[in-house]
Write a protein that holds these residues in place. Structure first.
Motif, mmCIF file in Angstrom:
data_model
loop_
_atom_site.group_PDB
_atom_site.id
_atom_site.type_symbol
_atom_site.label_atom_id
_atom_site.label_comp_id
_atom_site.label_asym_id
_atom_site.label_seq_id
_atom_site.Cartn_x
_atom_site.Cartn_y
_atom_site.Cartn_z
ATOM 1 N N ASP A 197 1.078 -1.211 -0.033
ATOM 2 C CA ASP A 197 -0.016 0.039 -0.121
ATOM 3 C C ASP A 197 0.832 1.213 -0.067
ATOM 4 N N ARG A 198 1.853 1.240 0.752
ATOM 5 C CA ARG A 198 2.936 2.390 0.686
ATOM 6 C C ARG A 198 3.527 2.389 -0.263
ATOM 7 N N TYR A 199 3.922 1.547 -1.016
ATOM 8 C CA TYR A 199 4.735 1.555 -2.258
ATOM 9 C C TYR A 199 3.803 2.271 -3.392
ATOM 10 N N MET A 200 2.328 1.905 -3.240
ATOM 11 C CA MET A 200 1.569 2.242 -4.215
ATOM 12 C C MET A 200 1.201 3.668 -4.247
ATOM 13 N N LYS A 201 1.422 4.213 -2.935
ATOM 14 C CA LYS A 201 1.270 5.711 -2.887
ATOM 15 C C LYS A 201 2.580 6.680 -2.947
ATOM 16 N N THR A 202 3.725 5.958 -2.620
ATOM 17 C CA THR A 202 4.675 6.986 -2.471
ATOM 18 C C THR A 202 5.810 6.632 -3.540
ATOM 19 N N GLU A 203 5.884 5.292 -3.944
ATOM 20 C CA GLU A 203 6.937 4.888 -4.854
ATOM 21 C C GLU A 203 6.575 4.435 -6.429
ATOM 22 N N GLU A 204 5.290 4.735 -6.576
ATOM 23 C CA GLU A 204 4.470 4.596 -7.930
ATOM 24 C C GLU A 204 4.812 3.093 -8.216
ATOM 25 N N ARG A 215 2.823 -8.711 -13.422
ATOM 26 C CA ARG A 215 4.026 -9.126 -12.932
ATOM 27 C C ARG A 215 5.038 -8.542 -13.866
ATOM 28 N N ALA A 216 5.080 -8.471 -15.214
ATOM 29 C CA ALA A 216 5.904 -7.849 -15.956
ATOM 30 C C ALA A 216 6.069 -6.437 -15.865
ATOM 31 N N GLU A 217 5.019 -5.580 -15.194
ATOM 32 C CA GLU A 217 5.230 -4.213 -14.974
ATOM 33 C C GLU A 217 5.888 -3.959 -13.617
ATOM 34 N N ILE A 218 5.726 -4.988 -12.711
ATOM 35 C CA ILE A 218 6.450 -4.973 -11.496
ATOM 36 C C ILE A 218 7.787 -5.281 -11.513
ATOM 37 N N GLU A 268 9.617 -4.594 -14.217
ATOM 38 C CA GLU A 268 10.265 -3.285 -14.951
ATOM 39 C C GLU A 268 10.555 -2.238 -13.902
ATOM 40 N N TRP A 269 9.420 -2.096 -13.004
ATOM 41 C CA TRP A 269 9.474 -1.046 -12.004
ATOM 42 C C TRP A 269 10.850 -1.436 -11.147
ATOM 43 N N LEU A 270 11.172 -2.631 -10.613
ATOM 44 C CA LEU A 270 11.943 -3.166 -9.835
ATOM 45 C C LEU A 270 13.333 -2.737 -10.541
ATOM 46 N N GLU A 271 13.517 -3.116 -11.953
ATOM 47 C CA GLU A 271 14.612 -2.629 -12.664
ATOM 48 C C GLU A 271 14.927 -1.112 -12.790
ATOM 49 N N LYS A 272 13.827 -0.337 -12.746
ATOM 50 C CA LYS A 272 14.144 0.840 -12.716
ATOM 51 C C LYS A 272 14.593 1.396 -11.387
ATOM 52 N N LYS A 273 14.098 0.827 -10.125
ATOM 53 C CA LYS A 273 14.526 1.361 -8.907
ATOM 54 C C LYS A 273 15.930 0.726 -8.676
ATOM 55 N N ASN A 274 16.257 -0.427 -9.300
ATOM 56 C CA ASN A 274 17.536 -1.065 -8.839
ATOM 57 C C ASN A 274 18.257 -1.475 -10.029
ATOM 58 N N PRO A 275 19.047 -0.617 -10.785
ATOM 59 C CA PRO A 275 19.792 -1.160 -12.172
ATOM 60 C C PRO A 275 20.432 -2.267 -12.005
ATOM 61 N N LEU A 276 21.242 -2.572 -10.704
ATOM 62 C CA LEU A 276 21.943 -3.908 -10.635
ATOM 63 C C LEU A 276 21.054 -4.954 -10.944
ATOM 64 N N ILE A 277 19.725 -5.089 -10.979
ATOM 65 C CA ILE A 277 18.811 -6.233 -11.377
ATOM 66 C C ILE A 277 19.046 -6.554 -12.611
ATOM 67 N N SER A 278 19.263 -5.586 -13.732
ATOM 68 C CA SER A 278 19.405 -5.575 -14.962
ATOM 69 C C SER A 278 20.954 -6.242 -15.363
ATOM 70 N N VAL A 279 21.849 -5.639 -14.463
ATOM 71 C CA VAL A 279 23.287 -6.221 -14.875
ATOM 72 C C VAL A 279 23.328 -7.794 -14.394
ATOM 73 N N GLY A 280 22.594 -8.317 -13.195
ATOM 74 C CA GLY A 280 22.550 -9.605 -12.888
ATOM 75 C C GLY A 280 21.843 -10.490 -13.868
ATOM 76 N N LYS A 281 20.831 -9.975 -14.543
ATOM 77 C CA LYS A 281 20.193 -10.502 -15.553
ATOM 78 C C LYS A 281 21.045 -10.722 -16.692
ATOM 79 N N ALA A 282 21.896 -9.785 -17.222
ATOM 80 C CA ALA A 282 22.583 -9.902 -18.238
ATOM 81 C C ALA A 282 23.823 -10.932 -17.794
ATOM 82 N N LEU A 283 24.404 -11.037 -16.592
ATOM 83 C CA LEU A 283 25.450 -11.916 -16.306
ATOM 84 C C LEU A 283 24.975 -13.147 -16.240
#
Length: 72
Positions: free
Chosen positions: A23-30, A44-47, A49-64
């Motif tokens: 609920d808090r993330y819905m209001k404050t973190e979009e 789930r796909a939108e969630i 994407e949102w996680l990757e925008k918040k933490n770019p290291l997730i994208s790096v981990g997927k690439a590795l």
């Protein structure tokens, strides 16, 4: 296969968060969500994407991970 649609409990379990945190993330973190009448649903796909925008290291981990899979 279409994107997985989740309710709030499923989303909380997926993100390993409490429902009040969702609920808090819905209001404050979009946190992305859709309203269908009075129901709130999360794609789930939108969630992811949102996680990757918040933490770019997730994208790096997927690439590795892909690089390791290709080599082995």
């Amino acid at each position: 296969m279409p994107d997985k649609i989740m309710n709030k409990k499923e989303t909380a379990d997926y993100l390993k968060m409490s429902i009040p945190s969702i609920d808090r993330y819905m209001k404050t973190e979009e946190l992305p969500y859709k309203k269908i009448g009075k129901c709130v649903r999360y794609v789930r796909a939108e969630i992811d994407e949102w996680l990757e925008k918040k933490n770019p290291l997730i994208s790096v981990g997927k690439a590795l991970g892909k690089m390791v899979e290709e080599k082995w």
